[in-house]
Motif scaffolding. Structure first.
Motif, PDB file in Angstrom:
ATOM      1  N   ALA A   1     -10.042  -0.143  -4.398  1.00 14.91           N
ATOM      2  CA  ALA A   1     -11.376   0.456  -4.419  1.00 14.91           C
ATOM      3  C   ALA A   1     -11.576   1.525  -3.355  1.00 14.91           C
ATOM      4  O   ALA A   1     -12.352   2.462  -3.560  1.00 14.91           O
ATOM      5  N   ALA A   2     -10.894   1.375  -2.233  1.00 13.90           N
ATOM      6  CA  ALA A   2     -11.113   2.307  -1.112  1.00 13.90           C
ATOM      7  C   ALA A   2      -9.802   2.557  -0.377  1.00 13.90           C
ATOM      8  O   ALA A   2      -9.581   2.012   0.711  1.00 13.90           O
ATOM      9  N   PRO A   3      -8.907   3.373  -0.955  1.00 10.49           N
ATOM     10  CA  PRO A   3      -7.606   3.645  -0.305  1.00 10.49           C
ATOM     11  C   PRO A   3      -7.717   4.114   1.143  1.00 10.49           C
ATOM     12  O   PRO A   3      -6.890   3.704   1.972  1.00 10.49           O
ATOM     13  N   PRO A   4      -8.706   4.946   1.513  1.00 12.22           N
ATOM     14  CA  PRO A   4      -8.805   5.337   2.930  1.00 12.22           C
ATOM     15  C   PRO A   4      -9.024   4.143   3.848  1.00 12.22           C
ATOM     16  O   PRO A   4      -8.517   4.112   4.965  1.00 12.22           O
ATOM     17  N   CYS A   5      -9.792   3.157   3.390  1.00 14.64           N
ATOM     18  CA  CYS A   5     -10.012   1.949   4.189  1.00 14.64           C
ATOM     19  C   CYS A   5      -8.720   1.129   4.299  1.00 14.64           C
ATOM     20  O   CYS A   5      -8.422   0.560   5.359  1.00 14.64           O
ATOM     21  N   ALA A   6      -7.971   1.080   3.212  1.00 13.99           N
ATOM     22  CA  ALA A   6      -6.713   0.330   3.227  1.00 13.99           C
ATOM     23  C   ALA A   6      -5.761   0.872   4.277  1.00 13.99           C
ATOM     24  O   ALA A   6      -5.012   0.118   4.909  1.00 13.99           O
TER      25      ALA A   6
END
Length: 250
Positions: A78-83
Motif C-alpha cells: 500500500a505504501a512502498p515509500p513507508c516500506a
C-alpha cells in the motif's frame, strides 16, 4: 514447595498438588533480568532513516512471526515509500517454516536481517539497538499463561515493545509499560496502522542523545524483576520451607 515462572502456572500446579494430597503451595518467581548483563549497553534512542524492529529468540510454531510479516507485506503493497523506512532484524534459532514466512518479504523495500544464535551479551546489545522490540506468542491453548523470559529484559531496556499474542499473563505484565502496544495475532489491520504511526518517531530529529543502560535507576515496578529482588523472593520461600515440617494435606 513448588516454583513456577508464571502466576497462571503456579495456580494450576497448586490445584494439582491438592488433587494428589500434597500440602505444598506453588509460588511464582518470574525469570526477570540481571542488571549486570545490561550494564554499559547503549539504550537511548537513535535518529536513523529506518524504523528498526528487533526480535531475539526462537521462531517456531508458538512464536510465529507470520502476523508481523503479513502486516509488513500490507505496508509494502500500500505504501512502498513507508516500506523503505522499515527494518526487521531477527536473531536466534528458526524453524524452516519460519524462514519460509520471512521469505515473503523478499522483493519488498523492507530490509530484513537474519542472525543465528547469539551469545547472551550480543543478543542484549542487538536488542538495545532497536527502536521497537518484538514479542511473539501464537494463539494456542495454554499460551495465555506463557511469559517469555526475554520480556523482562525488554522492559529493563526501556524500549517501545510490540507484543503480538493472545490475552494472557504476558500482556497483563505489559499493561503498566507506557511504551508497549499489544495486538492479537489476528489483528493484522490494527497492527499495520500502528507500525505506520511508529515511522514518525524513527525520523524525529529531536530525539534525546543515546545513553547507557542504568538498571539501578529503574522504577520500582521494574526493579522488582531484577536478579537481586527475585533471589530475595526465593530466599524467603526457602526459609518458610525449613521452618515448617513436611506434611500432606488433610
Amino acid at each position: 514447595a513448588v516454583v513456577a515462572t508464571t502466576r497462571a502456572s503456579a495456580a494450576e500446579l497448586t490445584r494439582l498438588c491438592r488433587e494428589t494430597g500434597s500440602a505444598a503451595t506453588a509460588s511464582c518467581i518470574y525469570n526477570g533480568f540481571d542488571p549486570d548483563d545490561l550494564s554499559g549497553l547503549e539504550c537511548g534512542p537513535q535518529v536513523r532513516s529506518r524504523l528498526r524492529i528487533v526480535y531475539t529468540g526462537t521462531l517456531w510454531n508458538l512464536t510465529s512471526i507470520a502476523p508481523l510479516v503479513r502486516a509488513l507485506q500490507g505496508i509494502a503493497q500500500a505504501a512502498p515509500p513507508c516500506a523503505a523506512e522499515l527494518e526487521l532484524v531477527v536473531a536466534g534459532r528458526r524453524t524452516p517454516q519460519q524462514d519460509a514466512i520471512l521469505d515473503g518479504l523478499r522483493g519488498t523495500a523492507i530490509r530484513v536481517e537474519r542472525c543465528g544464535y547469539l551469545p547472551h551479551r550480543q543478543s542484549l546489545a542487538l536488542a538495545a539497538s532497536a527502536d521497537v522490540l518484538l514479542l511473539l506468542l501464537g494463539d494456542q491453548p495454554g499460551a495465555e499463561r506463557v511469559v517469555p523470559a526475554k520480556l523482562f529484559e525488554y522492559l529493563a531496556l526501556g524500549k517501545r515493545i510490540l507484543a503480538v499474542g493472545p490475552e494472557g499473563e504476558a500482556r497483563d505484565l505489559l499493561r503498566d509499560h507506557g511504551q508497549a502496544a499489544s495486538f492479537h495475532p489476528a489483528e493484522i489491520e490494527p497492527l499495520t496502522r500502528w507500525l505506520t504511526t511508529q515511522l514518525d518517531g524513527a525520523r524525529d530529529p529531536h530525539s534525546p542523545p543515546r545513553t547507557t543502560c542504568d538498571a539501578a535507576s529503574l522504577p520500582a515496578r521494574l526493579s522488582r524483576y531484577s536478579r537481586s529482588s527475585l533471589t530475595e523472593e526465593l530466599a524467603q520461600l526457602l526459609e518458610c520451607c525449613v521452618k515448617q515440617p513436611a506434611g500432606r494435606a488433610p
